[in-house]
Every structure is written in C-alpha cells, then in structure tokens.
Design an enzyme around this catalytic site. Structure first.
Site, PDB file in Angstrom:
ATOM      1  N   VAL A 134      19.349  72.110  90.553  1.00 51.64           N
ATOM      2  CA  VAL A 134      19.632  73.535  90.340  1.00 51.64           C
ATOM      3  C   VAL A 134      19.734  74.223  91.691  1.00 51.64           C
ATOM      4  O   VAL A 134      18.805  74.168  92.506  1.00 51.64           O
ATOM      5  CB  VAL A 134      18.533  74.222  89.495  1.00 51.64           C
ATOM      6  CG1 VAL A 134      18.880  75.700  89.278  1.00 51.64           C
ATOM      7  CG2 VAL A 134      18.358  73.521  88.161  1.00 51.64           C
ATOM      8  N   GLU A 192      32.162  69.820  90.349  1.00 52.62           N
ATOM      9  CA  GLU A 192      31.763  68.578  89.692  1.00 52.62           C
ATOM     10  C   GLU A 192      32.968  67.640  89.627  1.00 52.62           C
ATOM     11  O   GLU A 192      34.118  68.070  89.761  1.00 52.62           O
ATOM     12  CB  GLU A 192      31.275  68.872  88.271  1.00 52.62           C
ATOM     13  CG  GLU A 192      30.013  69.697  88.204  1.00 52.62           C
ATOM     14  CD  GLU A 192      28.853  69.057  88.943  1.00 52.62           C
ATOM     15  OE1 GLU A 192      28.439  67.946  88.592  1.00 52.62           O
ATOM     16  OE2 GLU A 192      28.359  69.668  89.913  1.00 52.62           O
ATOM     17  N   LYS A 207      21.940  73.907  84.178  1.00 53.58           N
ATOM     18  CA  LYS A 207      20.931  74.358  85.147  1.00 53.58           C
ATOM     19  C   LYS A 207      19.985  75.383  84.516  1.00 53.58           C
ATOM     20  O   LYS A 207      18.781  75.383  84.785  1.00 53.58           O
ATOM     21  CB  LYS A 207      21.621  74.962  86.370  1.00 53.58           C
ATOM     22  CG  LYS A 207      22.386  73.931  87.197  1.00 53.58           C
ATOM     23  CD  LYS A 207      23.304  74.617  88.190  1.00 53.58           C
ATOM     24  CE  LYS A 207      24.055  73.632  89.064  1.00 53.58           C
ATOM     25  NZ  LYS A 207      25.147  74.255  89.820  1.00 53.58           N
TER      26      LYS A 207
END
Ligand code: NAP
Ligand code: HSE
Length: 432
Positions: A134, A192, A207
């Site tokens: 996170v 990502e 997250k």
C-alpha cells in the site's frame, strides 16, 4: 550461535525486484551492519532468463524453476515481487508451510487472502510483512499495525493509486490525453502489469481492503470494497470542477460506524483548499483520523521502483534482524469475524451531475422534478455551452446531501427523459 548469513530468495525481477536486487547489492555493508550479519541473494525467479535486467545478477542466481528458489535450504526470507494472485499465492503459502518468512508487495494477494496467510504464518511462527503493498514507499502498514494500536480508527481518506493520480493531474493541468498519459505511467513503472487494475479502481480497492482490515481489526476483503474507475472523466468535468472550486481525485474512503464498515473507491470532487486536493502526480496521501491522535497525514511517492524498494528492503531488514537474533515476534493482529459491510446504497453525500439536454424552455423544470420527487435538493445549476446547430445545452448541477440510492434512481429517470440526450457524468463530492 547466531546465523552468519540471512539468505534471500526473490520471486520476480521487474520494476520492484530489480530495485530490491540493486539495493541488496549496492548497500550490502549498510544492511549487514543493521542486521548484524550478511544479507545475501540466494536465488531469483523470473519468467524469461534472457530478458535484459536493470541490475546485473551473478550467473547461476536467476532461474525459471520456482523449486530452485522455494526449496533452496539457504533461503530464509522469500520476497514475492511477481504480482497477481497465481502463482504468487501458492508460492507464499508453500513457503510459509516450509517455515520461511515472507516479504511481499502484492496488494491483490493480501486483499484477497491476507487474513488466511497471516493465520498460517502465525501458526508456523514466521513473519509476513507487506509494507510496500500500500502506497509503496509511504509507511502506512506499520503505523496501522503498531503506532496507532491504542486508537480507535474513525476513518481513512486516501489517494492510493499513483498511476491514476498521475493521469488525473496531467488531465487537469495540461488537458493531457488519457491514453497517452497512461502510456507514460506504464513507461515510468507506475502501472500494474494489467493497467486495467489501476484505471478501474481495482488496485486502490485492494489497498483499501488491506488498510481497512488493519485499521478496523476486522476482515475487509476485496469484494467488500465498492469501486469505480476514472475512465468516464472528461476534460469537461475537469473544467467545471475547477470553476466550481474543486479538484477531481480518485479517492479511497473507509469508515466504521458501530460494527459496520463502508469501503469505497471512486472519483470525487474535493474542495481545492483541502490537503488531498493538492496531492499531485504519482504522489499518494492517506489521511487517517483516529480518536487519540486526531488527523494524521501519510504522504509521498506511491509507486515506482525505488520508493517501493525502500519499503521492501525495510521489511527484509526487520525480519532479517529477528532471524539473526533468533526472536520472531508474536503476531499482534487479532481480526474480528463479525464485520458488517455497509453497502454504497446507504451512502449520503453531495453530487455533481453533468447533463447534455435539449436547449428549450422547460428542460430545467423537468430535470428538477425528477430530482425533487426523489428528495434530491439542487444547490446550484449552471447552463454551460450551448450548441446552436444541435440545439443542445450542457447543464451542470450540484446537489445538497442526498442518498446514493435516490441518486441511482434519478440517473435512470433522467436518462429516460426526452429532453436529456446524455447523463455525461455523476461524481460524488467529498468534504470531511
Ligand atoms: P513487473 O515489473 O511486471 O515485474 C514482475 C516480475 O515477476 C518480472 O520479473 C516477471 O518475470 C516475474 N514474474 C511474473 N510472473 C511470473 C511467474 N509466473 N513466474 C516467474 N516469474 C514471474 O511488476 P512490478 O511493477 O515489479 O510489481 C511487482 C509487485 O509489486 C506487484 O505485486 C505490484 O503490485 C507491486 N508493487 C509495484 C509497485 C510499482 O510501482 N511498480 C509499487 C508497489 C507495489 P520476467 O521479468 O521474466 O517477465
Ligand atoms: N500500480 C500501482 C499504482 C503501483 O499506480 O499505485 C503501486 O502500488
């Protein structure tokens, strides 16, 4: 007698894995001094050995055979930096069952399986640390797990996806094109492997699930988090928001009222004078409101190789010190099963509504009737550009506090009106 070397097996050598390998190598002495013995890479798993790597590894260390890393008796800590659920989850659980400690940056695995991984680790007496999962280099997991334990957490408001914040900032400031900006974010190593997870709010939802679980000491899984992405936002929304005194941010919000947690990720209008409205580019910020501390702000780079490496290496050092000292701390995470999730339909907030309507008398009255009948009170209405040829107008409405379920009904009813050509966008307005 203590260990003379702590062995590290790394799964994945991409943006983050490459950074971790370079820091383990280039800061070898600093890390040994911190840990009290050498910290050495013992194996690195990749998909394609022939791929050029940012950091050169000694021959024989890199492999495509997972068993060479996972079953290597010299590996004390498995560092999972592949991403995605499969096979990362299997490798993590397999390593825990072999009494290996884990460091991971994988928010998907932690959001979907974190509680069961942590239980398995606790039973086996090993540590699983995931600070980088996170907000990358911004410390937030350790503060939630340790520094804030004496508090009741009231709520969390965060910008926790660097890719989307980078895209939104450039769209707002430069009128930049969405696709080109996303390509830049990928080039910079922020996105990502599948950027759908970033732009659809899925990465932020993972997250938020992880943070809400730790903050409220209860199991909040990925499916419990409502999410919307940023793909419906247009340059018109940025223009209107700015004129009205707001920034547009992809917000992640979680709170707990009684036993019920609500967790949601969606674009929001945020007043320009609030701190989160000023968090731009790849920066992340998380505002935690807790009963003893009041409001705290955690702020910094939320993606990218080195900020993420910083968090991963800190977790490695933390575990390595314990392994070297032969003292694994007991897990302090007891999670309640009795959580209720408050659905998004129970939200009450203000809304921004952008409509394209026919430009003729009585339109405002028809739109107002739909909203009024649903108890949605309009705070301001501005008729923007008109297109004389198409005889259409753009209408921007701001509501007072209204119910989400009423707003969803209103959207369907507005779409059905002859005078409404399009409900361009409806964005929640967040002031806290
Ligand atoms: P990445 O650049 O795509 O790297 C992934 C690495 O894993 C590559 O080296 C790839 O091998 C390897 N890999 C993937 N699947 C594999 C498999 N099935 N078997 C063996 N190797 C496999 O990803 P990244 O950006 O470094 O992200 C890694 C993790 O960190 C993810 O969980 C991500 O969410 C998290 N994270 C990333 C950031 C960031 O800013 N990038 C920030 C915080 C957290 P090849 O190189 O051979 O293809
Ligand atoms: N893709 C993620 C982001 C990486 O843009 O925030 C950091 O978790």
């Amino acid at each position: 007698m203590g260990k003379s070397t702590i062995g590290i097996g790394v799964l994945g050598m991409g943006v983050v894995g490459g950074g971790v390998a370079s820091v383990l190598d280039n800061r070898r002495e600093q890390l040994s001094a911190l840990v009290g013995c050498a910290v050495e890479l013992k194996g690195v798993l990749v998909r394609d050995v022939a791929k050029p790597r940012a950091h050169q590894l000694p021959a024989g260390l890199i492999t495509t055979d997972p068993r060479q890393v996972l079953d290597n008796p010299d590996v004390d800590i498995v560092v999972e930096l592949m991403g995605g659920q499969d096979p990362a989850l299997e490798y993590i659980l397999g390593s825990v069952s072999q009494a290996r400690h884990i460091v991971t940056a994988n928010k998907e695995v932690m959001a979907r399986h974190g509680p069961s991984i942590l239980t398995a680790a606790s039973e086996k007496g090993v540590q699983v640390l995931f600070e980088a999962a996170v907000a990358a280099g911004v410390p937030i997991i350790a503060p939630l797990l340790r520094d804030l334990v004496a508090n009741e957490i009231i709520d969390i408001h965060g910008i926790i996806n660097g890719t989307t914040n980078y895209i939104l900032t450039r769209m707002a400031n430069e009128g930049a094109d969405f696709d080109a900006t996303l390509a830049d974010a990928q080039e910079l190593g922020y996105a990502e492997a599948d950027p759908t997870n970033d732009i659809e709010g899925i990465d932020a939802a993972y997250k938020l699930a992880v943070m809400a679980t730790l903050a409220f000491r209860t199991k909040v899984m990925d499916i419990d988090v409502y999410h919307e992405g940023i793909t419906k936002l247009t340059s018109r929304d940025f223009l209107h928001a700015s004129e009205l005194g707001y920034a547009i941010k992809l917000l992640a919000i979680a709170d707990k009222v009684g036993d019920a947690v609500q967790a949601r990720v969606h674009p929001a209008l945020v007043p320009q004078d609030m701190m989160l409205a000023k968090v731009d580019g790849v920066l992340n910020a998380i505002e935690v409101q807790a009963d003893l501390t009041g409001k705290l702000l955690f702020h910094g780079a939320g993606a990218g190789s080195m900020p993420t490496t910083s968090a991963v290496v800190a977790d490695i050092v933390d575990i390595a010190r314990n392994v070297a000292g032969n003292s694994v701390p007991p897990s302090n995470l007891a999670l309640s099963d009795s959580v209720t999730i408050r659905p998004i339909s129970e939200l009450e907030t203000r809304y921004y509504i952008r409509l394209t309507t026919t430009d003729r008398p009585g339109v405002l009255a028809q739109v107002g009737k739909v909203l009024g009948d649903l108890n949605i009170s309009v705070a301001s209405a501005i008729q923007k550009e008109t297109d004389e040829v198409a005889q259409s107008a753009e209408l921007v409405l701001m509501t007072h506090l209204s119910s989400e379920s009423a707003m969803q009904t209103a959207i369907s009813q507005l779409e059905a009106l002859d005078v409404v050509a399009e409900v361009g966008n409806v964005i929640r307005v967040e002031e806290w």
